[in-house]
Write a protein that holds these residues in place. Structure first.
Motif, PDB file in Angstrom:
ATOM      1  N   CYS A 136       7.118 -13.883  44.954  1.00  0.00           N
ATOM      2  CA  CYS A 136       8.547 -14.169  44.877  1.00  0.00           C
ATOM      3  C   CYS A 136       8.836 -14.912  43.571  1.00  0.00           C
ATOM      4  O   CYS A 136       8.224 -15.940  43.309  1.00  0.00           O
ATOM      5  CB  CYS A 136       8.986 -15.032  46.048  1.00  0.00           C
ATOM      6  SG  CYS A 136       8.553 -14.389  47.668  1.00  0.00           S
ATOM      7  N   ASN A 137       9.746 -14.383  42.785  1.00  0.00           N
ATOM      8  CA  ASN A 137      10.118 -14.981  41.501  1.00  0.00           C
ATOM      9  C   ASN A 137       8.899 -15.275  40.628  1.00  0.00           C
ATOM     10  O   ASN A 137       8.809 -16.316  39.978  1.00  0.00           O
ATOM     11  CB  ASN A 137      10.935 -16.253  41.697  1.00  0.00           C
ATOM     12  CG  ASN A 137      12.330 -15.967  42.172  1.00  0.00           C
ATOM     13  OD1 ASN A 137      12.780 -14.828  42.165  1.00  0.00           O
ATOM     14  ND2 ASN A 137      13.036 -16.996  42.594  1.00  0.00           N
ATOM     15  N   GLY A 138       7.944 -14.383  40.628  1.00  0.00           N
ATOM     16  CA  GLY A 138       6.774 -14.510  39.772  1.00  0.00           C
ATOM     17  C   GLY A 138       5.685 -15.436  40.295  1.00  0.00           C
ATOM     18  O   GLY A 138       4.698 -15.672  39.612  1.00  0.00           O
ATOM     19  N   GLU A 139       5.851 -15.996  41.486  1.00  0.00           N
ATOM     20  CA  GLU A 139       4.848 -16.891  42.067  1.00  0.00           C
ATOM     21  C   GLU A 139       4.356 -16.308  43.376  1.00  0.00           C
ATOM     22  O   GLU A 139       5.084 -15.585  44.049  1.00  0.00           O
ATOM     23  CB  GLU A 139       5.463 -18.252  42.380  1.00  0.00           C
ATOM     24  CG  GLU A 139       5.999 -19.001  41.193  1.00  0.00           C
ATOM     25  CD  GLU A 139       6.594 -20.315  41.630  1.00  0.00           C
ATOM     26  OE1 GLU A 139       5.813 -21.282  41.744  1.00  0.00           O
ATOM     27  OE2 GLU A 139       7.804 -20.362  41.875  1.00  0.00           O
ATOM     28  N   ASP A 140       3.132 -16.671  43.754  1.00  0.00           N
ATOM     29  CA  ASP A 140       2.678 -16.236  45.071  1.00  0.00           C
ATOM     30  C   ASP A 140       3.562 -16.924  46.103  1.00  0.00           C
ATOM     31  O   ASP A 140       4.156 -17.972  45.845  1.00  0.00           O
ATOM     32  CB  ASP A 140       1.199 -16.558  45.295  1.00  0.00           C
ATOM     33  CG  ASP A 140       0.937 -18.038  45.433  1.00  0.00           C
ATOM     34  OD1 ASP A 140       0.873 -18.513  46.573  1.00  0.00           O
ATOM     35  OD2 ASP A 140       0.810 -18.710  44.390  1.00  0.00           O
ATOM     36  N   ILE A 141       3.690 -16.328  47.255  1.00  0.00           N
ATOM     37  CA  ILE A 141       4.657 -16.786  48.246  1.00  0.00           C
ATOM     38  C   ILE A 141       4.379 -18.214  48.728  1.00  0.00           C
ATOM     39  O   ILE A 141       5.308 -18.963  49.021  1.00  0.00           O
ATOM     40  CB  ILE A 141       4.775 -15.791  49.419  1.00  0.00           C
ATOM     41  CG1 ILE A 141       6.010 -16.095  50.269  1.00  0.00           C
ATOM     42  CG2 ILE A 141       3.504 -15.741  50.225  1.00  0.00           C
ATOM     43  CD1 ILE A 141       6.379 -14.999  51.228  1.00  0.00           C
ATOM     44  N   GLY A 142       3.125 -18.629  48.769  1.00  0.00           N
ATOM     45  CA  GLY A 142       2.800 -20.000  49.166  1.00  0.00           C
ATOM     46  C   GLY A 142       3.311 -21.020  48.162  1.00  0.00           C
ATOM     47  O   GLY A 142       3.895 -22.041  48.533  1.00  0.00           O
ATOM     48  N   SER A 143       3.120 -20.753  46.888  1.00  0.00           N
ATOM     49  CA  SER A 143       3.627 -21.648  45.836  1.00  0.00           C
ATOM     50  C   SER A 143       5.148 -21.631  45.795  1.00  0.00           C
ATOM     51  O   SER A 143       5.787 -22.657  45.552  1.00  0.00           O
ATOM     52  CB  SER A 143       3.078 -21.229  44.468  1.00  0.00           C
ATOM     53  OG  SER A 143       1.686 -21.329  44.466  1.00  0.00           O
ATOM     54  N   PHE A 144       5.732 -20.462  46.034  1.00  0.00           N
ATOM     55  CA  PHE A 144       7.184 -20.321  46.057  1.00  0.00           C
ATOM     56  C   PHE A 144       7.773 -21.190  47.161  1.00  0.00           C
ATOM     57  O   PHE A 144       8.764 -21.902  46.948  1.00  0.00           O
ATOM     58  CB  PHE A 144       7.552 -18.846  46.264  1.00  0.00           C
ATOM     59  CG  PHE A 144       9.024 -18.567  46.288  1.00  0.00           C
ATOM     60  CD1 PHE A 144       9.771 -18.598  45.127  1.00  0.00           C
ATOM     61  CD2 PHE A 144       9.660 -18.240  47.474  1.00  0.00           C
ATOM     62  CE1 PHE A 144      11.128 -18.324  45.140  1.00  0.00           C
ATOM     63  CE2 PHE A 144      11.011 -17.957  47.508  1.00  0.00           C
ATOM     64  CZ  PHE A 144      11.753 -17.996  46.329  1.00  0.00           C
ATOM     65  N   ALA A 145       7.165 -21.178  48.330  1.00  0.00           N
ATOM     66  CA  ALA A 145       7.639 -21.999  49.448  1.00  0.00           C
ATOM     67  C   ALA A 145       7.472 -23.485  49.140  1.00  0.00           C
ATOM     68  O   ALA A 145       8.366 -24.286  49.416  1.00  0.00           O
ATOM     69  CB  ALA A 145       6.893 -21.630  50.726  1.00  0.00           C
ATOM     70  N   ALA A 146       6.346 -23.853  48.567  1.00  0.00           N
ATOM     71  CA  ALA A 146       6.094 -25.260  48.236  1.00  0.00           C
ATOM     72  C   ALA A 146       7.089 -25.759  47.202  1.00  0.00           C
ATOM     73  O   ALA A 146       7.582 -26.887  47.301  1.00  0.00           O
ATOM     74  CB  ALA A 146       4.668 -25.434  47.733  1.00  0.00           C
ATOM     75  N   GLU A 147       7.388 -24.936  46.213  1.00  0.00           N
ATOM     76  CA  GLU A 147       8.335 -25.328  45.176  1.00  0.00           C
ATOM     77  C   GLU A 147       9.740 -25.526  45.743  1.00  0.00           C
ATOM     78  O   GLU A 147      10.516 -26.330  45.237  1.00  0.00           O
ATOM     79  CB  GLU A 147       8.370 -24.285  44.061  1.00  0.00           C
ATOM     80  CG  GLU A 147       9.111 -24.740  42.831  1.00  0.00           C
ATOM     81  CD  GLU A 147       8.964 -23.766  41.692  1.00  0.00           C
ATOM     82  OE1 GLU A 147       9.974 -23.166  41.320  1.00  0.00           O
ATOM     83  OE2 GLU A 147       7.833 -23.615  41.191  1.00  0.00           O
ATOM     84  N   ALA A 148      10.052 -24.812  46.815  1.00  0.00           N
ATOM     85  CA  ALA A 148      11.357 -24.942  47.464  1.00  0.00           C
ATOM     86  C   ALA A 148      11.396 -26.144  48.405  1.00  0.00           C
ATOM     87  O   ALA A 148      12.432 -26.422  49.005  1.00  0.00           O
ATOM     88  CB  ALA A 148      11.690 -23.667  48.232  1.00  0.00           C
ATOM     89  N   GLY A 149      10.278 -26.843  48.562  1.00  0.00           N
ATOM     90  CA  GLY A 149      10.223 -28.012  49.421  1.00  0.00           C
ATOM     91  C   GLY A 149       9.873 -27.700  50.868  1.00  0.00           C
ATOM     92  O   GLY A 149       9.984 -28.564  51.729  1.00  0.00           O
ATOM     93  N   ALA A 150       9.464 -26.482  51.136  1.00  0.00           N
ATOM     94  CA  ALA A 150       9.099 -26.074  52.494  1.00  0.00           C
ATOM     95  C   ALA A 150       7.598 -26.276  52.686  1.00  0.00           C
ATOM     96  O   ALA A 150       6.820 -25.327  52.712  1.00  0.00           O
ATOM     97  CB  ALA A 150       9.495 -24.629  52.732  1.00  0.00           C
TER      98      ALA A 150
END
Length: 113
Positions: A68-82
């Motif tokens: 998602c947006n160039g990041e693996d989904i785990g990093s994407f979720a972490a960056e969103a604060g989830a």
């Protein structure tokens, strides 16, 4: 609503080739991947799991292949604060390693002379 750019790795969703956000993609698959990325941003693991299950996709396949947006989904979720969702996703990824800091930080006050 923000448009989520997606890149899907080979074999994701039964596809034999690599698809990128610029390539033509089946609208159903695109909607599924957008929904999965958006639900990963919630800090509700149940919401994420039910979204993935509603599209009948294997969780390990999502954890290892969806970007998602160039990041693996785990990093994407972490960056969103989830954090809870990110930890759940990361626990399903191949080669998952958990690092824990077992030493407590002690605040030591040193008297000044």
């Amino acid at each position: 609503m923000n448009k989520v750019c997606l890149t899907v790795a080979a074999a994701t969703m039964g596809m034999a080739s690599v698809a990128t956000s610029t390539a033509a993609m089946d609208p159903y698959v695109e909607n599924a991947l957008v929904d999965i990325c958006l639900s990963s941003q919630s800090n509700r693991v149940h919401t994420f799991k039910s979204t993935v299950a509603s599209y009948r996709i294997d969780m390990q396949l999502v954890a290892n292949n969806v970007v998602c947006n160039g990041e693996d989904i785990g990093s994407f979720a972490a960056e969103a604060g989830a954090d809870r969702t990110a930890n759940y996703i990361r626990s399903r990824q191949e080669g998952y390693v958990e690092v824990r800091d077992i030493a407590q930080k002690l605040a030591v006050s040193v008297p000044q002379a």
